[in-house]
Design an enzyme around this catalytic site. Structure first.
Site, PDB file in Angstrom:
ATOM      1  N   LYS A   1       0.562  -2.212   8.972  1.00 44.04           N
ATOM      2  CA  LYS A   1       1.781  -1.415   9.028  1.00 44.04           C
ATOM      3  C   LYS A   1       2.865  -2.346   9.549  1.00 44.04           C
ATOM      4  O   LYS A   1       2.734  -2.908  10.644  1.00 44.04           O
ATOM      5  CB  LYS A   1       1.525  -0.233   9.973  1.00 44.04           C
ATOM      6  CG  LYS A   1       2.513   0.869   9.846  1.00 44.04           C
ATOM      7  CD  LYS A   1       2.000   2.119  10.559  1.00 44.04           C
ATOM      8  CE  LYS A   1       3.163   3.031  10.833  1.00 44.04           C
ATOM      9  NZ  LYS A   1       2.767   4.343  11.310  1.00 44.04           N
TER      10      LYS A   1
ATOM     11  N   ASP B   1       2.188  15.455  13.938  1.00 43.43           N
ATOM     12  CA  ASP B   1       2.619  15.231  12.554  1.00 43.43           C
ATOM     13  C   ASP B   1       1.417  15.298  11.612  1.00 43.43           C
ATOM     14  O   ASP B   1       1.321  14.524  10.657  1.00 43.43           O
ATOM     15  CB  ASP B   1       3.348  13.882  12.423  1.00 43.43           C
ATOM     16  CG  ASP B   1       4.271  13.842  11.199  1.00 43.43           C
ATOM     17  OD1 ASP B   1       4.595  14.916  10.642  1.00 43.43           O
ATOM     18  OD2 ASP B   1       4.663  12.737  10.793  1.00 43.43           O
TER      19      ASP B   1
ATOM     20  N   CYS C   1       3.520  -0.687   4.392  1.00 37.75           N
ATOM     21  CA  CYS C   1       2.141  -1.040   4.646  1.00 37.75           C
ATOM     22  C   CYS C   1       1.628  -2.003   3.567  1.00 37.75           C
ATOM     23  O   CYS C   1       1.844  -1.760   2.372  1.00 37.75           O
ATOM     24  CB  CYS C   1       1.341   0.258   4.645  1.00 37.75           C
ATOM     25  SG  CYS C   1      -0.021   0.222   5.746  1.00 37.75           S
TER      26      CYS C   1
ATOM     27  N   LEU D   1       0.813  -1.228   0.000  1.00 29.96           N
ATOM     28  CA  LEU D   1       0.000   0.000   0.000  1.00 29.96           C
ATOM     29  C   LEU D   1       0.841   1.270   0.000  1.00 29.96           C
ATOM     30  O   LEU D   1       0.423   2.301  -0.519  1.00 29.96           O
ATOM     31  CB  LEU D   1      -0.925   0.010   1.226  1.00 29.96           C
ATOM     32  CG  LEU D   1      -2.029  -1.037   1.257  1.00 29.96           C
ATOM     33  CD1 LEU D   1      -2.638  -1.134   2.642  1.00 29.96           C
ATOM     34  CD2 LEU D   1      -3.099  -0.706   0.230  1.00 29.96           C
ATOM     35  N   GLY D   2       1.999   1.209   0.622  1.00 31.15           N
ATOM     36  CA  GLY D   2       2.832   2.410   0.669  1.00 31.15           C
ATOM     37  C   GLY D   2       3.841   2.304   1.786  1.00 31.15           C
ATOM     38  O   GLY D   2       3.791   1.384   2.597  1.00 31.15           O
ATOM     39  N   GLU D   3       4.792   3.250   1.819  1.00 34.67           N
ATOM     40  CA  GLU D   3       5.755   3.223   2.917  1.00 34.67           C
ATOM     41  C   GLU D   3       6.033   4.620   3.447  1.00 34.67           C
ATOM     42  O   GLU D   3       5.930   5.612   2.719  1.00 34.67           O
ATOM     43  CB  GLU D   3       7.047   2.521   2.514  1.00 34.67           C
ATOM     44  CG  GLU D   3       7.940   3.275   1.567  1.00 34.67           C
ATOM     45  CD  GLU D   3       9.193   2.458   1.216  1.00 34.67           C
ATOM     46  OE1 GLU D   3       9.901   2.025   2.132  1.00 34.67           O
ATOM     47  OE2 GLU D   3       9.431   2.283   0.023  1.00 34.67           O
ATOM     48  N   GLY D   4       6.341   4.678   4.727  1.00 36.84           N
ATOM     49  CA  GLY D   4       6.695   5.949   5.348  1.00 36.84           C
ATOM     50  C   GLY D   4       8.141   5.898   5.781  1.00 36.84           C
ATOM     51  O   GLY D   4       8.914   5.088   5.272  1.00 36.84           O
ATOM     52  N   GLY D   5       8.502   6.736   6.745  1.00 32.90           N
ATOM     53  CA  GLY D   5       9.883   6.779   7.194  1.00 32.90           C
ATOM     54  C   GLY D   5      10.268   5.549   7.998  1.00 32.90           C
ATOM     55  O   GLY D   5      11.446   5.227   8.140  1.00 32.90           O
TER      56      GLY D   5
HETATM   57  P1  ADP Z   1       5.369   5.879   8.844  1.00 32.41           P
HETATM   58  O1  ADP Z   1       5.046   5.865  10.311  1.00 32.41           O
HETATM   59  O2  ADP Z   1       6.524   5.033   8.491  1.00 32.41           O
HETATM   60  O3  ADP Z   1       5.452   7.273   8.264  1.00 32.41           O
HETATM   61  P2  ADP Z   1       2.686   5.656   7.785  1.00 32.41           P
HETATM   62  O4  ADP Z   1       1.756   5.417   8.916  1.00 32.41           O
HETATM   63  O5  ADP Z   1       2.715   7.051   7.234  1.00 32.41           O
HETATM   64  O6  ADP Z   1       4.157   5.141   8.141  1.00 32.41           O
HETATM   65  O7  ADP Z   1       2.327   4.655   6.601  1.00 32.41           O
HETATM   66  C1  ADP Z   1       3.122   4.540   5.450  1.00 32.41           C
HETATM   67  C2  ADP Z   1       2.254   4.474   4.199  1.00 32.41           C
HETATM   68  O8  ADP Z   1       1.412   3.335   4.259  1.00 32.41           O
HETATM   69  C3  ADP Z   1       1.313   5.654   4.019  1.00 32.41           C
HETATM   70  O9  ADP Z   1       1.903   6.720   3.381  1.00 32.41           O
HETATM   71  C4  ADP Z   1       0.201   5.027   3.181  1.00 32.41           C
HETATM   72  O10 ADP Z   1       0.582   4.976   1.821  1.00 32.41           O
HETATM   73  C5  ADP Z   1       0.132   3.618   3.719  1.00 32.41           C
HETATM   74  N1  ADP Z   1      -0.883   3.481   4.779  1.00 32.41           N
HETATM   75  C6  ADP Z   1      -0.735   3.757   6.094  1.00 32.41           C
HETATM   76  N2  ADP Z   1      -1.855   3.496   6.789  1.00 32.41           N
HETATM   77  C7  ADP Z   1      -2.756   3.040   5.884  1.00 32.41           C
HETATM   78  C8  ADP Z   1      -4.124   2.584   5.981  1.00 32.41           C
HETATM   79  N3  ADP Z   1      -4.771   2.549   7.138  1.00 32.41           N
HETATM   80  N4  ADP Z   1      -4.740   2.176   4.838  1.00 32.41           N
HETATM   81  C9  ADP Z   1      -4.079   2.205   3.652  1.00 32.41           C
HETATM   82  N5  ADP Z   1      -2.799   2.610   3.497  1.00 32.41           N
HETATM   83  C10 ADP Z   1      -2.139   3.028   4.593  1.00 32.41           C
END
Ligand code: ADP
Length: 320
Positions: free
Chosen positions: A72, A166, A58, A50-54
């Site tokens: 996550k 944040d 996900c 779905l995606g990634e953060g720092g």
């Molecule tokens: P981090 O704490 O590493 O910044 P995030 O919580 O921002 O991580 O999640 C990273 C990515 O995962 C997000 O930018 C989004 O693309 C995806 N994501 C996070 N939570 C969800 C969710 N509940 N449903 C769908 N995608 C999600």
């Protein structure tokens, strides 16, 4: 998760990730196994990325009843020290304690040898960041409707002494029904009482409040979230955050002087400007509290009755 002895919670800036660090993260967070079995015997089947953060990657996860969640995933190899472990446990503890219609629901948390999994309500329609990227600017009635949902969720957080720290367009997701849900409690903090302050410099450059940049001596509180609401409102209506610049130091200098303007070629209502100006007050005490925001005249304007999926790519009819 085995709780570890709580130490003083500290946070680091979650600033734009340097490429090298991101590559490292991807290498550490291998794709989780196709089936993850929890300690009490529940099986979850991994779906698409779905995606990634720092910090985390996900993935979609499906339980045996066919319910789909977002997982996550944090690689244990990336939890190198006590501080990182404390931060992750703090995120889990805070997020777990929250239940609100406009906050991403925390479902469960489990681990295997490689990863820690935080199972969340799935938000399949991405975030306000992607919506803005596609739409370039958003109409006032739509932003008003978004703001009511965001303010409602933050009212709930602040009433429970939680500061998110944040808030940004990329952390505000759309659920399957296109309701907004605040997520990512990685920098959130619970104040022991309403008069205490936090001293760790953290946040995301474009959204960081001036008192956070003031250094460790100044301290900050709920007002940093109010500032971030102002940044998001401006960004949605104008198309980019007010202090945007290529160089992060330039962004910080602009924030410290609240140096921004309303471009003449992107007109917005006087009521919207008044609210943004108050939200972006240099002195945190001059910002409205979360309970005062909805009393502003701007909220007397029209609202759509719902956000439809079409809004992700186009201005709904009648709102341009
Ligand atoms: P981090 O704490 O590493 O910044 P995030 O919580 O921002 O991580 O999640 C990273 C990515 O995962 C997000 O930018 C989004 O693309 C995806 N994501 C996070 N939570 C969800 C969710 N509940 N449903 C769908 N995608 C999600």
């Amino acid at each position: 998760l085995t709780p570890i002895k709580a130490t003083k919670s500290t946070t680091q800036p979650s600033q734009s990730q340097p490429k090298k660090k991101k590559e490292k993260l991807s290498a550490l967070c291998k794709t989780p196994p196709s089936i993850v079995r929890t300690r009490n015997g529940r099986d979850y089947h991994r779906g698409t990325f779905l995606g990634e953060g720092g910090f985390a990657r996900c993935f979609q996860m499906k339980d045996s009843a066919g319910h789909i969640y977002a997982a996550k995933t944090v690689a244990k190899a990336s939890i190198k020290n006590e501080k990182t472990k404390t931060k992750l446990l703090s995120e889990i503890k805070i997020h777990k304690s929250l239940k609100h219609a406009n906050i991403v629901n925390f479902v469960d948390c489990f681990e295997d040898d490689i990863n820690v999994y935080i199972l969340l309500e799935i938000c399949p329609n991405q975030s306000l960041m992607e919506l803005l990227k596609t739409r370039k600017r958003v109409s006032e009635p739509e932003v008003r409707y978004f703001m009511v949902q965001i303010v409602g969720a933050i009212k709930y957080l602040h009433s429970r002494r939680v500061i998110h720290r944040d808030l940004k367009l990329g952390n505000i997701f759309f659920d399957p029904d296109m309701n907004l849900k605040i997520g990512d409690f990685g920098l959130a903090s619970v104040l022991p009482d309403n008069n205490s302050k936090k001293y760790t410099i953290c946040g995301t450059p474009n959204y960081i409040a001036p008192e956070v940049l003031g250094g460790k001596l100044v301290g900050h509180s709920y007002e940093v979230d109010i500032w971030a609401i102002g940044i998001m409102m401006y960004a949605l209506l104008i198309g980019k955050p007010p202090f945007q610049a290529k160089d992060v130091q330039v962004i910080y200098e602009r924030i410290k002087k609240t140096e921004y303007f309303f471009p003449a070629d992107k007109p917005i209502s006087e009521e919207a400007k008044t609210l943004i100006k108050d939200l972006l007050s240099l002195n945190p005490l001059n910002r409205p509290t979360i309970n005062e925001i909805l009393s502003y005249d701007w909220f007397k304007g029209p609202f759509p009755d719902k956000t439809h999926e079409i809004s992700l790519s186009d201005t709904p009819r009648g709102l341009n």
